[in-house]
Design an enzyme around this catalytic site. Structure first.
Site, PDB file in Angstrom:
ATOM      1  CB  SER A  60      -0.846  -0.012   1.277  1.00  0.00           C
ATOM      2  OG  SER A  60      -1.427   1.247   1.513  1.00  0.00           O
ATOM      3  CE1 TYR A 102      -4.053  -2.169   5.199  1.00  0.00           C
ATOM      4  CE2 TYR A 102      -3.217  -0.023   4.542  1.00  0.00           C
ATOM      5  CZ  TYR A 102      -3.720  -1.261   4.206  1.00  0.00           C
ATOM      6  OH  TYR A 102      -3.892  -1.592   2.881  1.00  0.00           O
TER       7      TYR A 102
HETATM    8  N1  LIG Z   1      -8.672  -0.692  -1.311  1.00  0.00           N
HETATM    9  C1  LIG Z   1      -7.640   0.116  -1.140  1.00  0.00           C
HETATM   10  O1  LIG Z   1      -7.764   1.332  -1.208  1.00  0.00           O
HETATM   11  C2  LIG Z   1      -6.289  -0.482  -0.848  1.00  0.00           C
HETATM   12  C3  LIG Z   1      -5.201   0.388  -0.835  1.00  0.00           C
HETATM   13  C4  LIG Z   1      -3.943  -0.121  -0.599  1.00  0.00           C
HETATM   14  C5  LIG Z   1      -3.769  -1.472  -0.384  1.00  0.00           C
HETATM   15  N2  LIG Z   1      -4.844  -2.310  -0.391  1.00  0.00           N
HETATM   16  C6  LIG Z   1      -4.595  -3.741  -0.162  1.00  0.00           C
HETATM   17  O2  LIG Z   1      -5.184  -4.487  -1.204  1.00  0.00           O
HETATM   18  C7  LIG Z   1      -5.442  -5.797  -0.732  1.00  0.00           C
HETATM   19  C8  LIG Z   1      -6.859  -6.206  -1.116  1.00  0.00           C
HETATM   20  O3  LIG Z   1      -7.779  -5.409  -0.414  1.00  0.00           O
HETATM   21  P1  LIG Z   1      -9.126  -4.832  -1.048  1.00  0.00           P
HETATM   22  O4  LIG Z   1      -9.012  -3.361  -1.013  1.00  0.00           O
HETATM   23  O5  LIG Z   1      -9.446  -5.522  -2.307  1.00  0.00           O
HETATM   24  O6  LIG Z   1     -10.165  -5.189   0.133  1.00  0.00           O
HETATM   25  P2  LIG Z   1     -11.234  -6.349   0.268  1.00  0.00           P
HETATM   26  O7  LIG Z   1     -12.300  -6.170  -0.757  1.00  0.00           O
HETATM   27  O8  LIG Z   1     -11.648  -6.370   1.692  1.00  0.00           O
HETATM   28  O9  LIG Z   1     -10.380  -7.653  -0.095  1.00  0.00           O
HETATM   29  C9  LIG Z   1      -9.557  -8.298   0.830  1.00  0.00           C
HETATM   30  C10 LIG Z   1      -9.853  -9.766   0.732  1.00  0.00           C
HETATM   31  O10 LIG Z   1      -9.014 -10.474   1.643  1.00  0.00           O
HETATM   32  C11 LIG Z   1      -9.832 -11.440   2.295  1.00  0.00           C
HETATM   33  N3  LIG Z   1      -9.269 -11.844   3.570  1.00  0.00           N
HETATM   34  C12 LIG Z   1      -9.330 -11.220   4.782  1.00  0.00           C
HETATM   35  N4  LIG Z   1      -8.709 -11.960   5.716  1.00  0.00           N
HETATM   36  C13 LIG Z   1      -8.236 -13.073   5.087  1.00  0.00           C
HETATM   37  C14 LIG Z   1      -7.527 -14.223   5.498  1.00  0.00           C
HETATM   38  N5  LIG Z   1      -7.175 -14.394   6.785  1.00  0.00           N
HETATM   39  N6  LIG Z   1      -7.239 -15.169   4.581  1.00  0.00           N
HETATM   40  C15 LIG Z   1      -7.602 -15.030   3.298  1.00  0.00           C
HETATM   41  N7  LIG Z   1      -8.294 -13.972   2.842  1.00  0.00           N
HETATM   42  C16 LIG Z   1      -8.595 -13.002   3.718  1.00  0.00           C
HETATM   43  C17 LIG Z   1     -11.175 -10.773   2.455  1.00  0.00           C
HETATM   44  O11 LIG Z   1     -12.179 -11.741   2.652  1.00  0.00           O
HETATM   45  P3  LIG Z   1     -13.601 -11.272   3.264  1.00  0.00           P
HETATM   46  O12 LIG Z   1     -14.149 -10.264   2.329  1.00  0.00           O
HETATM   47  O13 LIG Z   1     -14.384 -12.532   3.271  1.00  0.00           O
HETATM   48  O14 LIG Z   1     -13.300 -10.723   4.615  1.00  0.00           O
HETATM   49  C18 LIG Z   1     -11.300 -10.064   1.106  1.00  0.00           C
HETATM   50  O15 LIG Z   1     -11.844 -10.912   0.134  1.00  0.00           O
HETATM   51  C19 LIG Z   1      -5.198  -5.787   0.770  1.00  0.00           C
HETATM   52  O16 LIG Z   1      -3.930  -6.340   1.035  1.00  0.00           O
HETATM   53  C20 LIG Z   1      -5.193  -4.302   1.098  1.00  0.00           C
HETATM   54  O17 LIG Z   1      -4.422  -4.003   2.231  1.00  0.00           O
HETATM   55  C21 LIG Z   1      -6.098  -1.837  -0.615  1.00  0.00           C
END
Ligand SMILES: NC(=O)c1ccc[n+]([C@@H]2O[C@H](COP(=O)([O-])OP(=O)(O)OC[C@H]3O[C@@H](n4cnc5c(N)ncnc54)[C@H](OP(=O)(O)O)[C@@H]3O)[C@@H](O)[C@H]2O)c1
Length: 337
Positions: A189, A202
């Site tokens: 991130s 985080y």
């Molecule tokens: N969105 C942003 O703005 C942003 C910015 C920077 C970095 N990121 C990073 O991008 C990545 C994806 O996040 P996202 O934004 O797409 O959010 P998201 O929609 O919440 O996706 C994260 C996924 O990880 C799953 N997860 C949570 N705990 C887990 C575990 N113990 N084992 C396996 N899967 C697990 C969640 O499942 P559930 O939905 O069933 O809980 C969800 O499907 C993350 O690493 C996040 O830190 C996101």
């Protein structure tokens, strides 16, 4: 006006079509990148016979990426946290009824599930000796709150998924990745490059992912494995990382758990202001995840991928550059105080 450029979020992505050498970066300087070295012109061969495993495919980036890589011809192993509970995301991927889209139950914090996933993937590969081309460590959770508001339990819960989950999954799949001389892509991130008030739980996990990725990149270089980090900016509007309900639930729990002396010293007004700031941050993110999906795809398909990708808008790109390159006396004054 110059200070406004630095400090006001401009939620506009530059028109990347003019940057034909680096089509996937949100912000870029083409003249630093020799044409042909880092473009889609030099893609890897035989995508169709290559397999990738992505963690966290129930929603967000993981879900979109699984579909996108499938459309490019990859064999996709989509790790889902709640496949066994039939969550909507994994069901939708299953409903594609494609031989190349295979969902698997994978909680990245669970070592038994991880071992089972390695066995399953190894056994499903046509030629296990050729290994697994790509691992995308995408699963993640997030929370917020001042350091004095954040319980040790919360720090550990976030690290368990974002940091130790990434380390455990990588270690487990590396033998298969090494055989393919493949790729590890870790989703960090912008918060893995710079700290931010109220985001310590985080940030420390993503800084950890960055350090782990650098060490892994150095160690894997002689093995022919490439390691990339993708550092998305704010795409919260497009994923499930934060929803208004989740912010409310975190806030309520946090207020109850804050030690009495801290609650009294800061007061409810300050606390509510912090929650409101978080809500407005979440409402300001880009709704289009394609810069992130394209960055990960480039990392997996280019013959010469970057060590780091920064899919983010202009405001956050500039902020990361200033926070990481300028003396703190200047950057703190511009962005924090
Ligand atoms: N969105 C942003 O703005 C942003 C910015 C920077 C970095 N990121 C990073 O991008 C990545 C994806 O996040 P996202 O934004 O797409 O959010 P998201 O929609 O919440 O996706 C994260 C996924 O990880 C799953 N997860 C949570 N705990 C887990 C575990 N113990 N084992 C396996 N899967 C697990 C969640 O499942 P559930 O939905 O069933 O809980 C969800 O499907 C993350 O690493 C996040 O830190 C996101």
């Amino acid at each position: 006006a110059f200070m406004d450029v630095l400090t006001e979020p401009l939620y506009i992505l530059p028109d990347c079509s003019i940057f034909s050498c680096r089509p996937v970066q949100g912000f870029c300087f083409p003249f630093f990148t020799p044409t042909g070295r880092r473009s889609y012109a030099s893609e890897i061969d035989q995508i169709g016979s290559k397999a990738v495993l992505i963690t966290g495919c129930d929603s967000g980036f993981g879900f979109s990426l699984a579909k996108h890589l499938h459309s490019k011809g990859f064999i996709v192993f989509a790790g889902c946290l709640f496949k066994d509970k039939g969550e909507a995301g994994s069901q939708e991927l299953d409903n594609m009824k494609s031989e190349r889209m295979r969902t698997i139950q994978l909680n990245v914090c669970n070592s038994q599930e991880t071992e089972r996933a390695v066995e399953h993937v190894g056994a499903s590969l046509k030629d296990p000796q050729k290994g697994l081309w790509g691992l995308v460590n995408n699963a993640g959770v997030s929370t917020f709150g001042d350091i004095e508001f954040t319980s040790m339990e919360t720090y550990k819960e976030v690290a368990e998924v974002n940091l130790w989950g990434t380390v455990q999954t990588t270690k487990a799949f590396l033998p298969l990745i090494r055989r393919a001389k493949g790729r590890v892509v870790n989703i960090s991130s912008m918060m893995g490059r710079m700290g931010s008030p109220a985001r310590s739980s985080y940030c420390i996990t993503k800084f950890g992912v960055e350090a782990f990725s650098d060490c892994l990149r150095y160690e894997m270089h002689p093995q022919g494995v490439k390691v990339c980090v993708v550092e998305p900016g704010n795409f919260i509007g497009a994923t499930n990382l934060y929803t208004p309900e989740r912010i409310k639930a975190i806030a309520e729990k946090m207020w109850k758990e804050i030690p009495e002396i801290v609650r009294k010293d800061y007061g409810r007004k300050y606390f509510d202001e912090q929650i409101a700031k978080m809500e407005s941050y979440c409402n300001s993110g880009s709704p289009d995840t394609s810069p992130v999906i394209n960055s990960i795809t480039h990392a997996l398909t280019s013959s010469s991928p970057y060590a780091r990708y920064h899919p983010m808008d202009y405001y956050w790109w500039l902020r990361v550059q200033i926070m990481t390159h300028m003396p703190a006396a200047i950057s703190d004054r511009i962005y924090i105080y």
